[in-house]
Design a protein around this motif. Structure first.
Motif, PDB file in Angstrom:
ATOM      1  N   SER A  31       0.829  -1.215   0.000  1.00 28.73           N
ATOM      2  CA  SER A  31       0.000   0.000   0.000  1.00 28.73           C
ATOM      3  C   SER A  31       0.860   1.261   0.000  1.00 28.73           C
ATOM      4  O   SER A  31       0.559   2.223  -0.705  1.00 28.73           O
ATOM      5  CB  SER A  31      -0.921   0.016   1.217  1.00 28.73           C
ATOM      6  N   MET A  35       1.079   4.026  -2.859  1.00 27.91           N
ATOM      7  CA  MET A  35       0.871   5.443  -2.557  1.00 27.91           C
ATOM      8  C   MET A  35       1.993   6.273  -3.181  1.00 27.91           C
ATOM      9  O   MET A  35       1.749   7.310  -3.781  1.00 27.91           O
ATOM     10  CB  MET A  35       0.832   5.676  -1.051  1.00 27.91           C
ATOM     11  N   ARG A  39       0.458   8.717  -5.814  1.00 26.70           N
ATOM     12  CA  ARG A  39       0.045   9.951  -5.145  1.00 26.70           C
ATOM     13  C   ARG A  39       1.184  10.901  -4.786  1.00 26.70           C
ATOM     14  O   ARG A  39       0.928  11.944  -4.225  1.00 26.70           O
ATOM     15  CB  ARG A  39      -0.710   9.608  -3.850  1.00 26.70           C
ATOM     16  N   VAL A  78      -3.258   4.569  -0.136  1.00 29.91           N
ATOM     17  CA  VAL A  78      -3.468   5.615   0.865  1.00 29.91           C
ATOM     18  C   VAL A  78      -3.422   6.983   0.187  1.00 29.91           C
ATOM     19  O   VAL A  78      -2.585   7.235  -0.670  1.00 29.91           O
ATOM     20  CB  VAL A  78      -2.373   5.549   1.949  1.00 29.91           C
ATOM     21  N   ASN A  79      -4.323   7.852   0.596  1.00 32.65           N
ATOM     22  CA  ASN A  79      -4.287   9.230   0.134  1.00 32.65           C
ATOM     23  C   ASN A  79      -3.722  10.071   1.274  1.00 32.65           C
ATOM     24  O   ASN A  79      -4.405  10.302   2.276  1.00 32.65           O
ATOM     25  CB  ASN A  79      -5.687   9.712  -0.240  1.00 32.65           C
ATOM     26  N   PRO A  80      -2.470  10.551   1.149  1.00 35.32           N
ATOM     27  CA  PRO A  80      -1.870  11.308   2.248  1.00 35.32           C
ATOM     28  C   PRO A  80      -2.527  12.671   2.473  1.00 35.32           C
ATOM     29  O   PRO A  80      -2.282  13.315   3.481  1.00 35.32           O
ATOM     30  CB  PRO A  80      -0.410  11.454   1.831  1.00 35.32           C
ATOM     31  N   ASN A  82      -5.949  13.034   2.381  1.00 38.78           N
ATOM     32  CA  ASN A  82      -7.255  12.819   2.987  1.00 38.78           C
ATOM     33  C   ASN A  82      -7.284  11.421   3.607  1.00 38.78           C
ATOM     34  O   ASN A  82      -7.502  10.434   2.918  1.00 38.78           O
ATOM     35  CB  ASN A  82      -8.369  12.961   1.949  1.00 38.78           C
ATOM     36  N   PHE A  83      -7.068  11.371   4.908  1.00 35.40           N
ATOM     37  CA  PHE A  83      -7.024  10.088   5.602  1.00 35.40           C
ATOM     38  C   PHE A  83      -8.408   9.540   5.928  1.00 35.40           C
ATOM     39  O   PHE A  83      -8.518   8.476   6.514  1.00 35.40           O
ATOM     40  CB  PHE A  83      -6.199  10.207   6.887  1.00 35.40           C
ATOM     41  N   GLU A  85     -10.688   8.926   3.544  1.00 41.81           N
ATOM     42  CA  GLU A  85     -11.184   8.165   2.404  1.00 41.81           C
ATOM     43  C   GLU A  85     -11.278   6.696   2.780  1.00 41.81           C
ATOM     44  O   GLU A  85     -10.587   6.223   3.685  1.00 41.81           O
ATOM     45  CB  GLU A  85     -10.242   8.313   1.207  1.00 41.81           C
ATOM     46  N   GLN A  87     -10.209   4.009   1.266  1.00 44.52           N
ATOM     47  CA  GLN A  87      -8.965   3.244   1.122  1.00 44.52           C
ATOM     48  C   GLN A  87      -7.952   3.591   2.208  1.00 44.52           C
ATOM     49  O   GLN A  87      -7.204   2.724   2.657  1.00 44.52           O
ATOM     50  CB  GLN A  87      -8.369   3.455  -0.267  1.00 44.52           C
ATOM     51  N   SER A  88      -7.932   4.818   2.647  1.00 51.09           N
ATOM     52  CA  SER A  88      -7.027   5.195   3.738  1.00 51.09           C
ATOM     53  C   SER A  88      -7.452   4.529   5.038  1.00 51.09           C
ATOM     54  O   SER A  88      -6.608   4.039   5.802  1.00 51.09           O
ATOM     55  CB  SER A  88      -7.008   6.715   3.913  1.00 51.09           C
ATOM     56  N   PHE A  91      -6.460   0.965   4.903  1.00 50.86           N
ATOM     57  CA  PHE A  91      -5.024   0.855   5.151  1.00 50.86           C
ATOM     58  C   PHE A  91      -4.732   0.868   6.646  1.00 50.86           C
ATOM     59  O   PHE A  91      -3.948   0.051   7.140  1.00 50.86           O
ATOM     60  CB  PHE A  91      -4.274   1.997   4.454  1.00 50.86           C
TER      61      PHE A  91
END
Length: 178
Positions: A31, A35, A39, A78-80, A82-83, A85, A87-88, A91
């Motif tokens: 993951s 990322m 991202r 992971v979207n750094p 927006n935690f 989301e 998928q975050s 994770f």
């Protein structure tokens, strides 16, 4: 709990720990690599230069770990920025599972060490019994031994929470969360 029951419990805890922590560790690593690949590039020259290195590492890892294809397909990205989301959040759940699995392993190793000490005491008891002329068998001594379990609640719940809180503080300090 009897001595032989404690031996079985060591094996069961160790297997649970491996079955939980190994897949979650692989998923967490993949993951993070995904990322970095998807991202990290923010459109600036510096962002592109930094992401090029990580993209190369990710492509290399992907090509050489084809046996982990299921992890490459299903591990969340992971979207750094927006935690919150989906998928975050997935994770972080997988990340916490890693610590839970490690706590099972640690608990099994702790119990195994206690059983080693008890085993040494049983050996000493057998030697004393043979010197005194009493002939108690090892099985009889093992059946008479009672092993108490200690609670390791802090390993299962508190340690992952502390890691999550420290991570949230670091994210706030560096402004990555907004």
């Amino acid at each position: 709990m009897k001595y032989n029951d404690a031996k079985r419990k060591v094996i069961i805890r160790f297997l649970y720990g491996i079955l939980i922590s190994l897949p979650s560790a692989l998923s967490t690593i993949i993951s993070i690599l995904k990322m970095f690949y998807y991202r990290l590039d923010n459109g600036t020259n510096l962002g592109h230069a930094i992401s090029a290195l990580f993209k190369g590492i990710t492509v290399f890892a992907y090509k050489h770990t084809s046996f982990l294809r299921i992890f490459w397909e299903y591990s969340p990205v992971v979207n750094p920025l927006n935690f919150l989301e989906d998928q975050s959040i997935q994770f972080f759940i997988i990340y916490i599972l890693f610590f839970i699995g490690c706590s099972f392993i640690r608990s099994a190793l702790h119990l195994r060490n206690r059983l080693k000490a008890i085993d040494q005491q049983i050996e000493e008891q057998l030697i004393k019994e043979s010197i005194q002329g009493n002939q108690q068998t090892r099985q009889q001594i093992e059946n008479s031994v009672s092993v108490s379990l200690s609670s390791k609640i802090h390993d299962l719940y508190i340690a992952p929470l502390i890691v999550a809180i420290v991570g949230a503080i670091i994210i706030k300090l560096f402004g990555l969360g907004s």
